[in-house]
Motif scaffolding. Structure first.
Motif, short mmCIF file in Angstrom:
data_model
loop_
_atom_site.label_atom_id
_atom_site.label_comp_id
_atom_site.label_asym_id
_atom_site.label_seq_id
_atom_site.Cartn_x
_atom_site.Cartn_y
_atom_site.Cartn_z
N LEU A 22 -7.48 1.32 3.95
CA LEU A 22 -6.95 2.53 3.32
C LEU A 22 -7.56 2.69 1.93
O LEU A 22 -7.94 3.80 1.53
CB LEU A 22 -5.43 2.46 3.22
CG LEU A 22 -4.77 3.62 2.46
CD1 LEU A 22 -5.01 4.95 3.17
CD2 LEU A 22 -3.27 3.37 2.28
N PHE A 23 -7.67 1.59 1.21
CA PHE A 23 -8.28 1.63 -0.13
C PHE A 23 -9.71 2.17 -0.03
O PHE A 23 -10.12 3.05 -0.81
CB PHE A 23 -8.27 0.24 -0.75
CG PHE A 23 -7.71 0.20 -2.15
CD1 PHE A 23 -8.26 0.97 -3.16
CD2 PHE A 23 -6.64 -0.60 -2.46
CE1 PHE A 23 -7.75 0.94 -4.44
CE2 PHE A 23 -6.10 -0.64 -3.74
CZ PHE A 23 -6.67 0.14 -4.74
N LEU A 79 -8.42 -1.51 -10.12
CA LEU A 79 -8.10 -1.45 -8.70
C LEU A 79 -7.10 -2.55 -8.39
O LEU A 79 -7.32 -3.70 -8.78
CB LEU A 79 -9.37 -1.65 -7.85
CG LEU A 79 -10.59 -0.80 -8.20
CD1 LEU A 79 -11.81 -1.28 -7.42
CD2 LEU A 79 -10.32 0.68 -7.94
N PHE A 80 -6.04 -2.22 -7.66
CA PHE A 80 -5.03 -3.25 -7.39
C PHE A 80 -4.36 -2.99 -6.04
O PHE A 80 -3.64 -2.03 -5.86
CB PHE A 80 -3.97 -3.24 -8.50
CG PHE A 80 -3.02 -4.42 -8.46
CD1 PHE A 80 -3.42 -5.66 -8.00
CD2 PHE A 80 -1.72 -4.27 -8.90
CE1 PHE A 80 -2.54 -6.75 -7.98
CE2 PHE A 80 -0.82 -5.35 -8.90
CZ PHE A 80 -1.25 -6.58 -8.44
N ASN A 81 -4.65 -3.89 -5.10
CA ASN A 81 -3.91 -3.96 -3.84
C ASN A 81 -2.99 -5.17 -3.98
O ASN A 81 -3.39 -6.30 -3.74
CB ASN A 81 -4.89 -4.15 -2.67
CG ASN A 81 -4.17 -4.23 -1.33
OD1 ASN A 81 -2.95 -4.15 -1.26
ND2 ASN A 81 -4.94 -4.39 -0.26
N GLY A 137 -3.28 9.48 -1.39
CA GLY A 137 -3.13 9.60 0.07
C GLY A 137 -2.23 8.51 0.59
O GLY A 137 -1.88 7.56 -0.12
N GLU A 138 -1.81 8.66 1.84
CA GLU A 138 -0.97 7.66 2.47
C GLU A 138 -1.31 7.57 3.95
O GLU A 138 -1.96 8.45 4.51
CB GLU A 138 0.51 7.97 2.27
CG GLU A 138 0.99 9.25 2.90
CD GLU A 138 2.46 9.50 2.63
OE1 GLU A 138 3.03 8.89 1.70
OE2 GLU A 138 3.04 10.32 3.37
N ARG A 139 -0.86 6.47 4.56
CA ARG A 139 -1.19 6.23 5.97
C ARG A 139 -0.12 5.35 6.58
O ARG A 139 0.38 4.43 5.94
CB ARG A 139 -2.56 5.56 6.08
CG ARG A 139 -2.97 5.17 7.51
CD ARG A 139 -4.34 4.51 7.51
NE ARG A 139 -5.38 5.43 7.06
CZ ARG A 139 -6.63 5.07 6.79
NH1 ARG A 139 -6.99 3.80 6.90
NH2 ARG A 139 -7.51 5.95 6.39
N THR A 140 0.21 5.63 7.84
CA THR A 140 1.11 4.76 8.59
C THR A 140 0.29 3.60 9.15
O THR A 140 -0.75 3.81 9.79
CB THR A 140 1.79 5.52 9.73
OG1 THR A 140 2.55 6.59 9.19
CG2 THR A 140 2.71 4.60 10.52
N GLU A 158 4.73 0.13 8.74
CA GLU A 158 4.75 0.40 7.30
C GLU A 158 4.02 1.70 6.97
O GLU A 158 3.13 2.12 7.70
CB GLU A 158 4.10 -0.77 6.55
CG GLU A 158 4.30 -0.75 5.06
CD GLU A 158 5.75 -0.66 4.65
OE1 GLU A 158 6.26 0.48 4.52
OE2 GLU A 158 6.38 -1.71 4.49
N ILE A 159 4.44 2.33 5.88
CA ILE A 159 3.71 3.47 5.33
C ILE A 159 3.12 3.03 3.99
O ILE A 159 3.86 2.63 3.08
CB ILE A 159 4.61 4.70 5.14
CG1 ILE A 159 5.14 5.18 6.50
CG2 ILE A 159 3.84 5.82 4.45
CD1 ILE A 159 6.10 6.35 6.39
N LEU A 160 1.80 3.11 3.89
CA LEU A 160 1.09 2.68 2.69
C LEU A 160 0.59 3.90 1.94
O LEU A 160 0.19 4.90 2.53
CB LEU A 160 -0.10 1.79 3.07
CG LEU A 160 0.22 0.54 3.90
CD1 LEU A 160 -1.07 -0.17 4.30
CD2 LEU A 160 1.14 -0.40 3.14
N SER A 161 0.58 3.80 0.63
CA SER A 161 0.08 4.90 -0.20
C SER A 161 -0.66 4.34 -1.41
O SER A 161 -0.43 3.18 -1.81
CB SER A 161 1.23 5.80 -0.67
OG SER A 161 2.19 5.07 -1.41
N ILE A 162 -1.54 5.15 -1.96
CA ILE A 162 -2.25 4.77 -3.18
C ILE A 162 -2.07 5.87 -4.21
O ILE A 162 -2.23 7.06 -3.90
CB ILE A 162 -3.75 4.54 -2.91
CG1 ILE A 162 -3.93 3.27 -2.05
CG2 ILE A 162 -4.53 4.40 -4.22
CD1 ILE A 162 -5.37 2.96 -1.69
N TYR A 163 -1.70 5.47 -5.42
CA TYR A 163 -1.54 6.39 -6.54
C TYR A 163 -2.61 6.12 -7.58
O TYR A 163 -3.02 4.99 -7.80
CB TYR A 163 -0.16 6.22 -7.18
CG TYR A 163 0.95 6.96 -6.47
CD1 TYR A 163 1.45 8.16 -6.97
CD2 TYR A 163 1.51 6.45 -5.31
CE1 TYR A 163 2.47 8.84 -6.32
CE2 TYR A 163 2.53 7.12 -4.65
CZ TYR A 163 3.01 8.32 -5.16
OH TYR A 163 4.02 8.98 -4.51
#
Length: 218
Positions: free
Chosen positions: A24-25, A117-119, A201-204, A208-213
């Motif tokens: 996703l990143f 950048l941070f996951n 954006g976000e993704r299932t 889980e639902i993941l998002s990046i801000y």
């Protein structure tokens, strides 16, 4: 579409294996190319990835997003530090890249990072990994996964200190959240503190639902 870096040879017993959050990143950074390249067209930004792990995100960034940048990674996991450098070399390398074995950005001068950048370790868990125990067992994977009771223990520290490490003249941060981290609430709190918080954006991903801000100063 840009090529996904290879991480062949990665020991997944020692270093977090790239998964849905990693990809996703990559996908969302690809969508940020016009924004980032326009922002740093005439400069050489410093990009820092916290908890760099396999190095797949930083490698993708220096191969496909900002080739004119300098790069740093940080991780407490000694195997991740080596793996990140190996991933860079496997995928064409860059001479402007190094990795620090440290906690977050300890040891770096304040205000020097242009893009962070941070996951993070976002999985809720009552018990956080213990450094001394990890040294004793030579087992570091929990540092990439477990984020405390609400999954936000490490991320909250980063958000609280974001103004400390980012360049005061336009530094930006990309941070990943899962739904249980309550990202909408986090974004509201950061806006109240004077930050611009933009959902990229976000993704299932499975359950889980993941998002990046993206966080920037106005």
């Amino acid at each position: 579409m840009f090529a996904t870096p290879s991480t062949s040879g990665l020991n997944i017993d020692q270093v977090y294996e790239p998964a849905e959050d990693s990809f996703l990143f990559l996908d969302l950074l690809q969508e940020e190319v016009p924004f980032l390249q326009g922002r740093y067209e005439a400069s050489v930004p410093l990009v820092l990835e916290l908890g760099i792990g396999s190095g797949i995100v930083t490698t993708f960034f220096h191969n496909s997003i900002l080739t004119n940048a300098m790069f740093l990674g940080s991780d407490v996991n000694p195997y991740a530090c080596k793996a990140a450098k190996d991933t860079s070399k496997q995928n064409g390398s860059t001479q402007y890249f190094d990795v620090l074995r440290t906690d977050l950005w300890d040891g770096l001068r304040s205000g020097i990072v242009d893009v962070l950048l941070f996951n993070p370790p976002y999985v809720p868990n009552e018990i956080m990994p213990d450094y001394e125990e990890s040294v004793k067992r030579d087992d570091w994977l929990d540092f990439a996964l477990l984020g405390g009771a609400d999954g936000m223990e490490i991320t909250s520290i980063v958000l609280d200190r974001l103004g400390e490490i980012l360049n005061p003249d336009g530094g930006i941060a990309y941070i990943l959240f899962c739904r249980r981290n309550k990202p909408n609430e986090v974004a509201r709190i950061m806006r109240d503190r004077g930050w611009t918080a933009t959902l990229i954006g976000e993704r299932t991903a499975g359950w889980e639902i993941l998002s990046i801000y993206r966080f920037t100063r106005p």
